[in-house]
Design an enzyme around this catalytic site. Structure first.
Site, PDB file in Angstrom:
ATOM      1  CG  ASP A   1      -1.870  -1.112   1.323  1.00 39.68           C
ATOM      2  OD1 ASP A   1      -2.241  -1.644   0.260  1.00 39.68           O
ATOM      3  OD2 ASP A   1      -2.289  -1.461   2.445  1.00 39.68           O
TER       4      ASP A   1
ATOM      5  CD  GLU B 107      -8.299  -1.529  -0.123  1.00 37.53           C
ATOM      6  OE1 GLU B 107      -9.035  -1.854   0.827  1.00 37.53           O
ATOM      7  OE2 GLU B 107      -7.138  -1.971  -0.281  1.00 37.53           O
TER       8      GLU B 107
END
Length: 237
Positions: A159, A216
């Site tokens: 991420d 995401e």
């Protein structure tokens, strides 16, 4: 002579059978013992990309749970060596375009995921709702947003976001770990500039072999994964 040849042939077949069994086992096993040799295949990304910025949220309390997460004993980004090597290439491309990486999470121990699930099931704890899931109930978070088994635990998922040369994160239209459709890469509510920023990151990661997750904008997985069926549980330290 025939006896010796037969014996050698049987030995070779035995070795082949053992090797095949090991490969088959490796493809379907789940390893959780930190003493396993597989831990040595993971590297600290900071040793490869020292100029990247590391904001490991689950080591701190700045996350949707609101406290440090189990299994994060150090603010490190660990990745399997194949994903780490690809990330080095992606970072080089980002630098050439005038950007840097800010990294939020990498390898995630299974015990951390278990911590997330316990938090979801605690309906009395909603102190982070306004910041991270303002439009959803906790009962809607399991599945698309929080999984009982996370791809991060396989060691090939990261991420991250982009920053400018001064270290300021680009405006992506939603915060990291915002549980809302506005975090979808192509959500129509974001501005053109915010979408352009998301695609800068997406295109850099795609070029290095990472696949995006449409829900995401910050989430990418290197392909092929070294351990696509494995969920590791050694701590980050």
């Amino acid at each position: 002579m025939l006896l010796n040849i037969s014996f050698k042939l049987m030995s070779l077949l035995g070795v082949y059978a053992l090797s095949s069994a090991a490969i088959a086992h490796d493809a379907n096993a789940t390893y959780s013992d930190p003493a396993q040799s597989y831990r040595s295949e993971f590297v600290d990304v900071a040793t490869l990309i020292p100029t990247a910025l590391f904001d490991i949220r689950y080591f701190s309390g700045q996350n949707f749970v609101g406290k440090p997460i189990e299994g994060y004993n150090a603010p490190k980004c660990l990745l399997h060596k194949t994903a780490a090597a690809a990330l080095v290439k992606a970072h080089s491309q980002a630098e050439q375009a005038g950007y840097n990486f800010k990294i939020y999470d990498c390898y995630r121990p299974q015990r951390a995921v278990d911590h997330f699930v316990r938090w979801v099931n605690d309906e009395t704890d909603t102190k982070t709702k306004a910041a991270y899931y303002p439009n959803l109930g906790k009962d809607q978070l399991l599945g698309d947003y929080i999984a009982a088994k996370s791809g991060h635990s396989r060691g090939s998922t990261i991420d991250l976001t982009l920053t400018d040369s001064q270290g300021k994160a680009l405006n992506m239209g939603s915060l990291f770990d915002m549980f809302d459709t506005i975090s979808n890469t192509d959500d129509p509510r974001i501005t053109q500039d915010q979408q352009a920023n998301r695609y800068k990151l997406k295109n850099i990661m795609l070029a290095a072999g990472f696949s995006p997750y449409a829900m995401e904008w910050w989430h990418f997985t290197y392909q092929p994964q070294a351990y696509p069926n494995t969920y590791f549980d050694f701590v980050v330290q």
